[in-house]
Design a protein around this motif. Structure first.
Motif, short mmCIF file in Angstrom:
data_model
loop_
_atom_site.label_atom_id
_atom_site.label_comp_id
_atom_site.label_asym_id
_atom_site.label_seq_id
_atom_site.Cartn_x
_atom_site.Cartn_y
_atom_site.Cartn_z
N THR A 194 5.13 9.80 -7.05
CA THR A 194 6.21 9.99 -8.02
C THR A 194 5.64 10.33 -9.40
O THR A 194 6.12 11.25 -10.08
CB THR A 194 7.10 8.74 -8.10
N GLU A 195 4.60 9.59 -9.80
CA GLU A 195 3.96 9.85 -11.09
C GLU A 195 3.36 11.26 -11.13
O GLU A 195 3.49 11.97 -12.14
CB GLU A 195 2.87 8.80 -11.36
N LEU A 196 2.74 11.67 -10.06
CA LEU A 196 2.18 13.03 -10.00
C LEU A 196 3.27 14.10 -10.08
O LEU A 196 3.10 15.12 -10.74
CB LEU A 196 1.35 13.21 -8.73
N GLU A 197 4.37 13.86 -9.43
CA GLU A 197 5.48 14.80 -9.48
C GLU A 197 6.05 14.91 -10.89
O GLU A 197 6.38 16.00 -11.36
CB GLU A 197 6.58 14.39 -8.50
N MET A 203 0.82 -1.19 0.00
CA MET A 203 0.00 0.00 0.00
C MET A 203 0.86 1.26 0.00
O MET A 203 0.62 2.18 -0.74
CB MET A 203 -0.93 -0.03 1.22
N LEU A 204 1.86 1.28 0.84
CA LEU A 204 2.75 2.42 0.91
C LEU A 204 3.53 2.58 -0.40
O LEU A 204 3.76 3.69 -0.86
CB LEU A 204 3.70 2.28 2.10
N ASP A 205 3.91 1.45 -0.98
CA ASP A 205 4.60 1.49 -2.27
C ASP A 205 3.71 2.07 -3.35
O ASP A 205 4.18 2.83 -4.21
CB ASP A 205 5.06 0.08 -2.67
N ASP A 206 2.44 1.72 -3.34
CA ASP A 206 1.49 2.26 -4.32
C ASP A 206 1.37 3.77 -4.18
O ASP A 206 1.35 4.50 -5.17
CB ASP A 206 0.11 1.62 -4.16
N LEU A 207 1.29 4.23 -2.94
CA LEU A 207 1.20 5.67 -2.70
C LEU A 207 2.46 6.39 -3.16
O LEU A 207 2.40 7.47 -3.75
CB LEU A 207 0.92 5.96 -1.22
N HIS A 208 3.58 5.77 -2.87
CA HIS A 208 4.85 6.35 -3.30
C HIS A 208 4.93 6.41 -4.82
O HIS A 208 5.37 7.42 -5.39
CB HIS A 208 6.02 5.54 -2.73
N GLU A 209 4.51 5.36 -5.47
CA GLU A 209 4.52 5.32 -6.94
C GLU A 209 3.58 6.37 -7.52
O GLU A 209 3.92 7.08 -8.48
CB GLU A 209 4.12 3.93 -7.41
N ARG A 210 2.40 6.50 -6.94
CA ARG A 210 1.44 7.50 -7.40
C ARG A 210 1.99 8.92 -7.20
O ARG A 210 1.84 9.79 -8.06
CB ARG A 210 0.11 7.36 -6.67
N SER A 264 5.92 18.24 -13.20
CA SER A 264 7.14 18.78 -13.79
C SER A 264 6.98 19.00 -15.29
O SER A 264 7.37 20.05 -15.83
CB SER A 264 8.30 17.83 -13.52
N HIS A 265 6.39 18.05 -15.98
CA HIS A 265 6.18 18.17 -17.42
C HIS A 265 5.20 19.30 -17.73
O HIS A 265 5.40 20.07 -18.68
CB HIS A 265 5.67 16.85 -17.99
N GLN A 266 4.15 19.41 -16.94
CA GLN A 266 3.17 20.48 -17.16
C GLN A 266 3.79 21.85 -16.90
O GLN A 266 3.50 22.81 -17.63
CB GLN A 266 1.93 20.26 -16.30
#
Length: 64
Positions: free
Chosen positions: A10-13, A1-8, A17-19
């Motif tokens: 990271t994806e949002l960051e 669960m914590l890994d999923d949150l971390h992955e999400r 950054s791209h936006q």
């Protein structure tokens, strides 16, 4: 669960950054377009003034 949150997170960051980069690029394009519009507006005004100084010397053609 914590890994999923971390992955999400990271994806949002990454997306953020791209936006941010895209917004910066779009801002540069918009600024350039505004400069061009300003220059063209000034050029247009100068041409209108030049034509208006010539117009009294122009004779109207018989067809007009």
């Amino acid at each position: 669960m914590l890994d999923d949150l971390h992955e999400r997170m990271t994806e949002l960051e990454i997306r953020f950054s791209h936006q941010t980069q895209l917004l910066d690029e779009l801002n540069e394009v918009l600024t350039d377009c505004n400069r061009r519009i300003d220059r063209l507006t000034k050029d247009n005004q100068r041409l209108r003034e030049a034509v208006s100084t010539l117009s009294p010397a122009l004779e109207e053609s018989p067809d007009e």
